[in-house]
Design a protein around this motif. Structure first.
Motif, short mmCIF file in Angstrom:
data_model
loop_
_atom_site.label_atom_id
_atom_site.label_comp_id
_atom_site.label_asym_id
_atom_site.label_seq_id
_atom_site.Cartn_x
_atom_site.Cartn_y
_atom_site.Cartn_z
N GLN A 63 12.94 33.10 7.65
CA GLN A 63 13.79 31.99 7.23
C GLN A 63 12.98 30.70 7.31
N ALA A 64 12.93 29.98 6.21
CA ALA A 64 12.17 28.72 6.14
C ALA A 64 13.13 27.58 5.85
N PHE A 65 12.97 26.49 6.60
CA PHE A 65 13.84 25.32 6.47
C PHE A 65 12.98 24.08 6.19
N PHE A 66 13.34 23.35 5.16
CA PHE A 66 12.60 22.14 4.80
C PHE A 66 13.50 20.91 4.98
N GLY A 67 12.88 19.77 5.25
CA GLY A 67 13.63 18.53 5.45
C GLY A 67 14.43 18.53 6.73
N ASP B 227 2.82 14.67 8.63
CA ASP B 227 3.85 13.98 7.85
C ASP B 227 3.98 14.52 6.43
N ASP B 228 2.99 15.32 6.00
CA ASP B 228 2.99 15.80 4.62
C ASP B 228 4.09 16.83 4.36
N LEU B 229 4.44 17.61 5.38
CA LEU B 229 5.42 18.67 5.19
C LEU B 229 6.32 18.75 6.42
#
Length: 357
Positions: A238-242, A305-307
């Protein structure tokens, strides 16, 4: 003797030893004949291997409380093949002693062997006097006389320790070949769409994906869940962004909260691992028993900070089957989540399509 190419000689386990007296036998150390990557594939967990070496030590101690102890350097070399079959050789400066030790050899080979996969696992147990001496500091691992004689007769110039030598002194029977073949896991490269990542997948396992906005989920399981059912053995990513924008927490803080909550639940914690860099992520882990399952939670987070992303990888199997699947899970941990070139190319295509409207 022909030149032998040693894969590795590592003093990997130092057993505490049992409370033996002056007589008998006490382990000074265990020498593994294979590299870590080979052992990760073939061998069971360290504690299972350690328990097996303890059983060998106990049998040796019992024997040598009644019989004269051999001269140093003394090694008990054990090879285990798939199918839980084992064979033992002794190394001692007096070859005449080997015949005297035949009853011990039979006793050791009758011990319940550990389960190994794909090929043999070989190790040598040395007594304390041997480990303390300089004789065990040779470039190659200790080689039994029978192995040396077989190597001298072999037309092959560069024999690899231990696999090539075992093939000479202990050739596989048809049953042993079948047992080894049955434990081989063939892998294929699985693309993690739509991010373009890659993961090694057991060829016979099933793949599914489910995504919702900035949250992505991939499941690779032994059981087919296409019809909506669950699975017994497999890996879910499971991948979560933001995360920082949505939760106010950094990816690391978010995942540490997950770990803390998991350990407060109805689980038995087996182990944790230290933080370690893996590509653009930092990884840590938690291994637990949860109900009838044994589960390894691997957590990954970005630090720059890029991702702004966090990943939870859940590897699980029924507790009694964990040793069978642990090498598969270890291999699958080395996955790539993102293919930035693919993501950039897809974004460029979308922009071009929008421009044509």
């Amino acid at each position: 003797m022909k030149r032998l190419t040693s894969l590795v000689l590592t003093l990997a386990l130092t057993l505490a030893g049992m409370a033996h007296g002056a007589d008998g036998f006490k382990t000074g150390g265990v020498i593994l004949y294979q590299t870590n990557d080979v052992l990760l594939t073939r061998a069971p967990e360290v504690k299972v291997l350690a328990a097996y070496t303890k059983a060998i030590e106990a049998a040796c101690h019992e024997y040598f409380t009644k019989e004269a102890s051999p001269k140093s350097p003394f090694y008990v070399v054990t090879a285990v093949k798939p199918g839980k079959v084992a064979r033992v050789w002794f190394i001692t400066p007096d070859e005449k002693e080997i015949a005297r030790l035949e009853p011990l050899k039979k006793k050791l080979e009758a011990l319940p062997a550990i389960a190994v996969k794909e090929g043999p696992v070989v190790f040598a147990i040395a007594d304390e006097a041997t480990i303390k001496s300089d004789s065990q500091k040779a470039e190659n691992p200790p080689i039994p006389v029978e192995w040396q004689k077989a190597a001298a007769k072999s037309p092959k110039e560069n024999l690899v320790i231990p696999d090539d030598l075992l093939a000479l002194v202990w050739p596989d029977t048809a049953e042993e070949k079948a047992a080894a073949k049955a434990t081989v896991d063939e892998f294929v490269e699985q693309i993690l769409d739509p991010l373009g990542g890659k993961i090694p997948r057991p060829k016979a396992w099933h793949y599914s994906e489910s995504h919702n906005g900035p949250a992505f989920m991939w499941t690779i399981s032994e059981q087919d869940i296409a019809s909506g059912g669950g699975y017994e053995t497999g890996v879910r990513i499971q991948a979560f962004f933001g995360l920082k924008e949505k939760t106010g927490k950094t990816p690391k803080e978010f995942l540490q909260g997950f770990l803390e909550n998991k350990q407060k639940g109805n689980v038995k914690v087996l182990s944790t691992c230290e933080e370690k860099e893996q590509g653009m992520f930092t990884r840590t882990c938690l291994e637990v028993e949860e109900g009838k399952y044994r589960i390894l939670y691997s957590l990954f987070w970005t630090t720059g900070d890029d991702l702004d992303a966090g990943v939870v990888m859940i590897s699980g199997a029924p507790k009694e089957q964990w040793d069978r699947y642990a090498p598969i899970f270890n291999r699958m941990t080395n996955f790539q989540l993102l293919d930035m070139k693919k993501i950039e190319a897809d974004a460029a295509k979308e922009e071009a399509a929008e421009g044509k409207k």
